[in-house]
Design an enzyme around this catalytic site. Structure first.
Site, PDB file in Angstrom:
ATOM      1  N   LYS A   1       0.874  -1.185   0.000  1.00 30.83           N
ATOM      2  CA  LYS A   1       0.000   0.000   0.000  1.00 30.83           C
ATOM      3  C   LYS A   1       0.905   1.227   0.000  1.00 30.83           C
ATOM      4  CE  LYS A   1      -2.066   2.923   1.980  1.00 30.83           C
ATOM      5  NZ  LYS A   1      -1.817   4.355   1.636  1.00 30.83           N
TER       6      LYS A   1
ATOM      7  N   GLU B   1       8.372   0.812  11.934  1.00 28.02           N
ATOM      8  CA  GLU B   1       9.483   1.780  11.892  1.00 28.02           C
ATOM      9  C   GLU B   1       8.846   3.155  11.987  1.00 28.02           C
ATOM     10  OE1 GLU B   1      12.538   1.065  11.967  1.00 28.02           O
ATOM     11  OE2 GLU B   1      12.481  -1.048  11.410  1.00 28.02           O
TER      12      GLU B   1
ATOM     13  N   CYS C   1      13.019   9.877   9.144  1.00 32.16           N
ATOM     14  CA  CYS C   1      12.732   9.397  10.503  1.00 32.16           C
ATOM     15  C   CYS C   1      13.970   9.478  11.387  1.00 32.16           C
ATOM     16  CB  CYS C   1      12.182   7.983  10.461  1.00 32.16           C
ATOM     17  SG  CYS C   1      13.187   6.860   9.484  1.00 32.16           S
TER      18      CYS C   1
HETATM   19  P1  NAI Z   1       1.124   8.173   8.242  1.00 27.88           P
HETATM   20  O1  NAI Z   1       2.043   7.478   9.149  1.00 27.88           O
HETATM   21  O2  NAI Z   1      -0.298   8.274   8.682  1.00 27.88           O
HETATM   22  O3  NAI Z   1       1.160   7.485   6.788  1.00 27.88           O
HETATM   23  C1  NAI Z   1       2.089   6.498   6.402  1.00 27.88           C
HETATM   24  C2  NAI Z   1       1.380   5.416   5.615  1.00 27.88           C
HETATM   25  O4  NAI Z   1       0.393   4.792   6.427  1.00 27.88           O
HETATM   26  C3  NAI Z   1       0.634   5.898   4.376  1.00 27.88           C
HETATM   27  O5  NAI Z   1       0.734   4.935   3.358  1.00 27.88           O
HETATM   28  C4  NAI Z   1      -0.792   5.978   4.857  1.00 27.88           C
HETATM   29  O6  NAI Z   1      -1.731   5.870   3.813  1.00 27.88           O
HETATM   30  C5  NAI Z   1      -0.871   4.792   5.777  1.00 27.88           C
HETATM   31  N1  NAI Z   1      -1.908   4.867   6.813  1.00 27.88           N
HETATM   32  C6  NAI Z   1      -2.402   5.968   7.435  1.00 27.88           C
HETATM   33  N2  NAI Z   1      -3.352   5.619   8.332  1.00 27.88           N
HETATM   34  C7  NAI Z   1      -3.470   4.277   8.280  1.00 27.88           C
HETATM   35  C8  NAI Z   1      -4.271   3.310   8.962  1.00 27.88           C
HETATM   36  N3  NAI Z   1      -5.157   3.676   9.898  1.00 27.88           N
HETATM   37  N4  NAI Z   1      -4.126   2.015   8.657  1.00 27.88           N
HETATM   38  C9  NAI Z   1      -3.229   1.617   7.750  1.00 27.88           C
HETATM   39  N5  NAI Z   1      -2.454   2.472   7.058  1.00 27.88           N
HETATM   40  C10 NAI Z   1      -2.555   3.784   7.322  1.00 27.88           C
HETATM   41  O7  NAI Z   1       1.744   9.591   7.976  1.00 27.88           O
HETATM   42  P2  NAI Z   1       1.063  10.897   7.331  1.00 27.88           P
HETATM   43  O8  NAI Z   1      -0.368  11.014   7.762  1.00 27.88           O
HETATM   44  O9  NAI Z   1       1.341  10.910   5.895  1.00 27.88           O
HETATM   45  O10 NAI Z   1       1.918  12.019   8.039  1.00 27.88           O
HETATM   46  C11 NAI Z   1       1.617  12.437   9.359  1.00 27.88           C
HETATM   47  C12 NAI Z   1       2.874  12.837  10.081  1.00 27.88           C
HETATM   48  O11 NAI Z   1       3.622  11.690  10.394  1.00 27.88           O
HETATM   49  C13 NAI Z   1       3.808  13.693   9.245  1.00 27.88           C
HETATM   50  O12 NAI Z   1       3.473  15.038   9.395  1.00 27.88           O
HETATM   51  C14 NAI Z   1       5.160  13.356   9.794  1.00 27.88           C
HETATM   52  O13 NAI Z   1       5.470  14.226  10.845  1.00 27.88           O
HETATM   53  C15 NAI Z   1       5.009  11.957  10.343  1.00 27.88           C
HETATM   54  N6  NAI Z   1       5.634  10.941   9.487  1.00 27.88           N
HETATM   55  C16 NAI Z   1       6.717  10.285   9.960  1.00 27.88           C
HETATM   56  C17 NAI Z   1       7.344   9.339   9.197  1.00 27.88           C
HETATM   57  C18 NAI Z   1       8.545   8.635   9.703  1.00 27.88           C
HETATM   58  O14 NAI Z   1       9.167   7.845   8.983  1.00 27.88           O
HETATM   59  N7  NAI Z   1       8.948   8.838  10.933  1.00 27.88           N
HETATM   60  C19 NAI Z   1       6.898   9.012   7.835  1.00 27.88           C
HETATM   61  C20 NAI Z   1       5.707   9.732   7.442  1.00 27.88           C
HETATM   62  C21 NAI Z   1       5.124  10.661   8.262  1.00 27.88           C
END
Ligand code: NAI
Ligand code: MG
Length: 491
Positions: free
Chosen positions: A188, A263, A297
């Site tokens: 996904k 992660e 990250c």
């Molecule tokens: P997210 O962690 O919600 O999204 C990452 C992935 O998870 C995407 O493919 C998304 O579609 C999927 N996802 C979201 N909700 C889900 C659920 N309930 N069940 C299964 N899959 C789900 O991150 P998002 O909303 O894009 O960004 C939010 C904040 O998170 C950002 O502002 C940033 O600060 C942080 N972030 C941190 C990351 C890291 O590697 N530490 C990576 C991405 C975002």
């Protein structure tokens, strides 16, 4: 402009749908636009998948897992397919890098080297595992004659949920680790940067993997992601993204005890001792937070500087930072691209306001170039302290908070560096061997990097505390897609 971007745009515009059992499916017909964050314009669209497409993909992955074409494939053949995939990625390196630049925003040079370069390394590294995933022969003490041994067996169907910050590298890492272990997968991609993941599906088919071994369902986290996590046919979830979403996924997976690897976020410390080689440390510390515009990250977002070098280091750091050109990743000479989205830019600007309001001193940056594009200039705060949100919270933007340390109490220094809900990575700069080893031991994080950093797929990667659960890379990363079986044979 480099003509590769036209080729990449055409490729992006042509990609859409879910990739299920080796064929493209439109799904319900509902779509989600995909944006170039440097121009804020639509470059394509993905299908908005939900429970139906997820169910089809999981069923296809299950059939492929059970079919002899995959389950009985010799390890050497799986190795050969993975190496073939790596070669195809390499042959398409420039175009994939350009796609990543247009979809995610990262500068083209970075996406060639980092996004696609790491993807190739990850696939080649994991290609070595099918033939090396050995168990143990175990001396038995129960009465009788026994031969005892263990095997690592593929877990089954793995859901791979990927974020937008380094989409292609993370996708290829997860896909190749899962396939090396013998799993089949449903990927996904992140809705904010999904295009390189869709292109990978085409290359997987071209490499000759059996149908259904790799499936891709696109859509939002709330619809496609959540449906995948809830599906009873999923045996394993490997997720990279925010800590909040990781926790939600862990909750949702409890019902049938899916295996889960997470992660998640970080607030990693960089620590510079006075004996460090500053000509190397200054650019590395700067790029350790500003690289990929801070959307990493493992970004070194908290800097601890020894007081004896504080002024000299800050002077060099500010000069280096002010030389970093911010702009569209398609332009030559650009070091920092835009943030991924308007909301992400607004969130980062909110932290800059918070840093000012909480009493930190802004010494460079703090503003956003005028649009279009979700740009933020690299920003440094000094006089930061752990009561401030800019020091405690993951910002995921180009913001560095600097603190000072006095002398020789390494326990106190480590305690300050460890004072975080996160524990992903730590960076230490010193020429003192004793300090290097002492800090490596005292820092409570999944990685400690002394006098440099880089992506090494043979070394495990993952977090202490709320930075995650489990490890990727190395033997641990492949074993995370397996169950251990014990066999005892009486003779
Ligand atoms: P997210 O962690 O919600 O999204 C990452 C992935 O998870 C995407 O493919 C998304 O579609 C999927 N996802 C979201 N909700 C889900 C659920 N309930 N069940 C299964 N899959 C789900 O991150 P998002 O909303 O894009 O960004 C939010 C904040 O998170 C950002 O502002 C940033 O600060 C942080 N972030 C941190 C990351 C890291 O590697 N530490 C990576 C991405 C975002
Ligand atoms: Mg995009």
């Amino acid at each position: 402009m480099n003509p590769i971007f036209d080729t990449a745009r055409a490729r992006i515009a042509a990609l859409s749908g879910h990739f299920i059992n080796g064929a493209w499916h439109k799904g319900s017909g509902a779509t989600i636009p995909v944006l170039d964050p440097a121009t804020e314009t639509a470059i394509g669209a993905i299908a908005a998948g939900g429970a139906d497409e997820v169910d089809q993909a999981v069923r296809a992955a299950r059939r492929a897992f059970d079919a002899p074409s995959w389950s009985a494939m010799p390890a050497a053949e799986r190795e050969r397919l993975l190496l073939r995939l790596a070669d195809l990625v390499e042959e398409n390196r420039d175009e994939l890098a350009a796609m990543e630049t247009i979809d995610n925003g990262m500068p083209y040079g970075v996406s060639r080297m980092m996004a696609v370069g790491s993807a190739i390394s990850a696939i080649r590294y994991h290609a070595g595992w099918p033939r090396r995933l050995t168990g143990e022969t175990v001396p038995m003490s129960v009465p009788g004659n026994w031969h005892g041994y263990t095997t690592h067996e593929a877990l089954g169907v793995a859901a791979l949920i990927v974020p937008w910050n380094a989409p292609f590298a993370i996708t290829c890492t997860k896909v190749s680790a899962a396939l090396a272990a013998g799993c089949t997968v449903v990927l996904k991609p992140a809705e904010l940067a999904p295009m390189s993941g869709l292109r990978l599906a085409e290359l997987v088919a071209q490499a000759g993997f059996p149908e259904g071994v790799v499936n891709v369902v696109t859509g939002t986290g709330a619809e496609a992601g959540a449906a995948l996590v809830a599906h009873p046919g999923i045996d394993k979830i490997s997720f990279t993204g925010s800590t909040a979403t990781g926790k939600a996924i862990l909750h949702q997976s409890v019902g049938d005890l899916k295996r889960v690897s997470l992660e998640l976020g970080g607030k990693s410390a960089s620590i510079v001792f006075p004996d460090a080689d500053l000509t190397r440390a200054i650019p590395a510390v700067a790029m350790g937070i500003f690289g990929n515009s801070g959307q990493v990250c493992a970004a070194g977002s908290r800097l601890f500087l020894h007081e004896a070098i504080f002024d000299r280091f800050i002077e060099g750091l500010v000069a280096f930072t002010q030389n970093l050109r911010v702009g569209p990743g398609t332009q030559d000479g650009v070091a920092l691209g835009p943030l991924i989205s308007g909301p992400q830019r607004d969130k980062v600007m909110g932290y800059i306001e918070a840093g000012r309001a909480e009493g930190a001193t802004l010494i460079t940056g703090g503003d956003a170039p005028s649009g279009p594009g979700y740009f933020v200039n690299p920003t440094i705060f000094v006089d930061a302290d752990p009561s401030m949100s800019i020091v405690r919270e993951e910002i995921f933007g180009p913001i560095l908070s600097v603190m000072k340390f006095a002398d020789d109490d390494l326990d106190d220094l480590a305690a300050r560096a460890n004072d975080s809900i996160y524990g992903l990575s730590a960076y230490v700069w010193t020429a003192n061997l004793g300090h290097a080893h002492a800090m490596a031991k005292k820092l409570r994080s999944g990685s400690v990097k002394i006098n440099g950093s880089g992506m090494e797929f043979a070394l495990p990667f993952g977090g202490f505390r709320q930075s995650g659960l489990g490890r990727e890379h190395g033997r641990h990363g492949v074993e995370a897609f397996t169950e251990v079986k014990s066999v005892m044979v009486g003779w």
